[in-house]
Write an enzyme that holds these catalytic residues in place. Structure first.
Site, PDB file in Angstrom:
ATOM      1  N   GLU A 321     -14.325  66.888  61.716  1.00 16.68           N
ATOM      2  CA  GLU A 321     -14.322  67.509  63.038  1.00 16.68           C
ATOM      3  C   GLU A 321     -13.598  66.613  64.034  1.00 16.68           C
ATOM      4  O   GLU A 321     -14.000  65.457  64.231  1.00 16.68           O
ATOM      5  CB  GLU A 321     -15.758  67.731  63.544  1.00 16.68           C
ATOM      6  CG  GLU A 321     -16.538  68.783  62.799  1.00 16.68           C
ATOM      7  CD  GLU A 321     -17.906  69.014  63.420  1.00 16.68           C
ATOM      8  OE1 GLU A 321     -18.368  70.162  63.392  1.00 16.68           O
ATOM      9  OE2 GLU A 321     -18.519  68.055  63.935  1.00 16.68           O
ATOM     10  N   CYS A 322     -12.546  67.117  64.656  1.00 18.40           N
ATOM     11  CA  CYS A 322     -11.820  66.444  65.726  1.00 18.40           C
ATOM     12  C   CYS A 322     -11.336  65.061  65.280  1.00 18.40           C
ATOM     13  O   CYS A 322     -10.307  64.955  64.638  1.00 18.40           O
ATOM     14  CB  CYS A 322     -12.668  66.384  66.997  1.00 18.40           C
ATOM     15  SG  CYS A 322     -11.695  66.077  68.485  1.00 18.40           S
ATOM     16  N   GLY A 323     -12.057  63.991  65.580  1.00 25.40           N
ATOM     17  CA  GLY A 323     -11.659  62.684  65.093  1.00 25.40           C
ATOM     18  C   GLY A 323     -11.583  62.654  63.582  1.00 25.40           C
ATOM     19  O   GLY A 323     -10.747  61.948  62.995  1.00 25.40           O
ATOM     20  N   MET A 326      -8.317  64.100  62.661  1.00 30.59           N
ATOM     21  CA  MET A 326      -7.267  63.112  62.890  1.00 30.59           C
ATOM     22  C   MET A 326      -7.186  62.129  61.732  1.00 30.59           C
ATOM     23  O   MET A 326      -6.093  61.786  61.264  1.00 30.59           O
ATOM     24  CB  MET A 326      -7.542  62.379  64.207  1.00 30.59           C
ATOM     25  CG  MET A 326      -7.453  63.280  65.435  1.00 30.59           C
ATOM     26  SD  MET A 326      -8.321  62.614  66.888  1.00 30.59           S
ATOM     27  CE  MET A 326      -7.359  61.135  67.208  1.00 30.59           C
ATOM     28  N   THR A 422     -11.095  70.512  61.370  1.00 32.17           N
ATOM     29  CA  THR A 422     -11.028  71.350  62.572  1.00 32.17           C
ATOM     30  C   THR A 422     -11.056  70.479  63.824  1.00 32.17           C
ATOM     31  O   THR A 422     -11.517  69.336  63.805  1.00 32.17           O
ATOM     32  CB  THR A 422     -12.221  72.321  62.652  1.00 32.17           C
ATOM     33  OG1 THR A 422     -13.414  71.596  62.983  1.00 32.17           O
ATOM     34  CG2 THR A 422     -12.438  73.044  61.344  1.00 32.17           C
TER      35      THR A 422
END
Length: 442
Positions: A321-323, A326, A422
């Site tokens: 999720e997010c980080g 990445m 995501t």
């Protein structure tokens, strides 16, 4: 079949007249005042934030509950509240009391039927502080919002004539619960995602204790009340699976309810990619959000992400999720232009920016069955990120964005191998993590 209703602590909501009024500092000082009066405090946050709750936990000594109507739904909101412990729950609001269409502080207070204590900046006012509070109280009636604004805490207020002027100007049905004196030590430093985390920038104990002395903990405890009861979540079967959760300074954005759900239904182990821990023997990996951009060099050289990339290519499910997204990408370029290789699971290259790229409550519809949703199912969450992802033209997306920006404005959720990354953060009450656990044994 459902479990018996549970009962959490009595509580109240700490609403602000605006963002930046000092709600977090007021929450911490009030927690100290309540503890000094002999009450055990359960902190909570009205909204999807991860940073303010880290400060709550640092002071109260227990995880802060996430109370967001968009993320949890009304029953989920009540269930999450009642999982709290202690005597009094202090719910820190988000933005100003009435701000936000998805889940404002006022909406949370109404759903929980808790009184509101208003934080008002008194730095340059006395009678005007009372007028502001009265306006916030009456506005609830104007918009048909069934909430009780019970009184105020005056932020940045001096004692003596200043304090007396504020107290005397308040109408009889607005209580004065105390003040937070001006003090430069009561400032939490900022960075691009908001405040620094609680373990990084804990406020001086002496400053908080001094602020607590000017707050009436007994009167605040007396105004607190219990929300409506709710049946606990349906009893769900244990899953014969082990989930490995990244847990360090780069991956620190996770809701307590998510970790609770993992522990209740499966075996949970943790590891630190920053420290170079090997990926534990597991059936699936969860990479929460956080600050991989601040630890990009360490993540590149530690070897853990490289190992994770190899395992994902062999079929190990990884949910980021997010980080986490990445870290699952091919590369991460910082705002200063430094490029760092990441896990290489997803066909994307991520770049950090000086301004945020997305900030909103989100709703996604699954285009096909994936780790967190069945085909056609909708899930709700939240996005807040300063990065953008440059995605290969043949990349597969898991979700269409019904609300929010996602990865490319129209889609979110990159799929590769058995893995999913995501930009959206979801809560355990969305059902997404139950789906994740169950997918590990399908």
């Amino acid at each position: 079949m459902t479990a018996a209703p549970s009962t959490g602590p009595r509580g109240f909501v700490l609403g602000g007249v605006s963002s930046g009024v000092g709600k977090t500092v007021a929450t911490l000082a009030i927690a100290k005042a309540l503890e000094s009066a002999g009450y055990e405090v359960q902190p909570a946050k009205a909204g999807p934030d991860f940073i303010d709750p880290s400060h709550h936990e640092a002071i109260a000594g227990r995880p802060s509950r996430t109370l967001d109507l968009w993320l949890c739904g009304e029953e989920g909101l009540l269930r999450n509240y009642h999982r709290g412990e202690g005597d009094v729950c202090v719910v820190e609001g988000v933005m100003g009391l009435y701000d936000g269409s998805g889940s404002s502080t006022a909406m949370v207070a109404e759903a929980l039927d808790l009184p509101v204590v208003l934080v008002v900046d008194a730095k340059a006012g006395m009678e005007s502080v009372a007028a502001t509070a009265l306006g916030f109280q009456r506005y609830a009636e104007e918009i048909g919002r069934d909430i009780e604004v019970a009184g105020i805490v005056a932020q940045r207020a001096h004692g003596g004539r200043h304090e007396n002027g504020i107290r005397d100007a308040l109408p009889a049905d607005l209580e004065y619960f105390g003040r937070i004196p001006p003090n430069s030590d009561l400032e939490i430093p900022d960075r691009h995602l908001g405040l620094h985390m609680g373990e990084e920038a804990a406020l001086p104990e002496a400053a908080l204790e001094a602020a607590a002395e000017t707050i009436d903990g007994e009167r605040l405890a007396a105004v607190a009340r219990s929300p409506p009861s709710v049946d606990d979540e349906p009893i769900t079967d244990a899953v014969d699976a082990t989930v490995a959760v990244a847990d360090d300074a780069a991956f620190c954005f996770r809701y307590p309810a998510t970790i609770e759900r993992f522990r209740e239904r499966a075996n949970l182990v943790t590891f630190s990619p920053v420290a170079g821990d090997p990926v534990p023997d597991c059936d699936g990996v969860y990479l929460p959000g956080g600050y991989p951009e601040l630890h990009a060099e360490g993540l590149k050289t530690s070897g853990t992400l490289s190992e994770l990339g190899d395992l994902a290519s062999e079929g190990l499910p990884v949910l980021g999720e997010c980080g986490g997204l990445m870290a699952m990408s091919r590369s991460l370029t910082t705002a200063e232009g430094e490029r760092h290789e990441m896990a290489g699971i997803l066909p994307a290259d991520v770049t950090m920016h000086d301004r945020y790229q997305a900030l909103d409550h989100v709703e996604l519809e699954a285009l096909e069955g994936t780790l967190t949703a069945a085909a056609g199912e909708r899930i709700r969450g939240h996005e807040f990120h300063y990065s953008s992802a440059d995605v290969d033209g043949d990349a597969r997306f898991a979700f269409e964005t019904v609300r929010g920006d996602g990865i490319d404005g129209d889609h979110d959720g990159l799929i590769e191998y058995e893995s999913l990354g995501t930009y959206v953060h979801v809560h355990a009450e969305s059902g997404a993590f139950d789906r994740f656990l169950e997918s590990l044994v399908e």
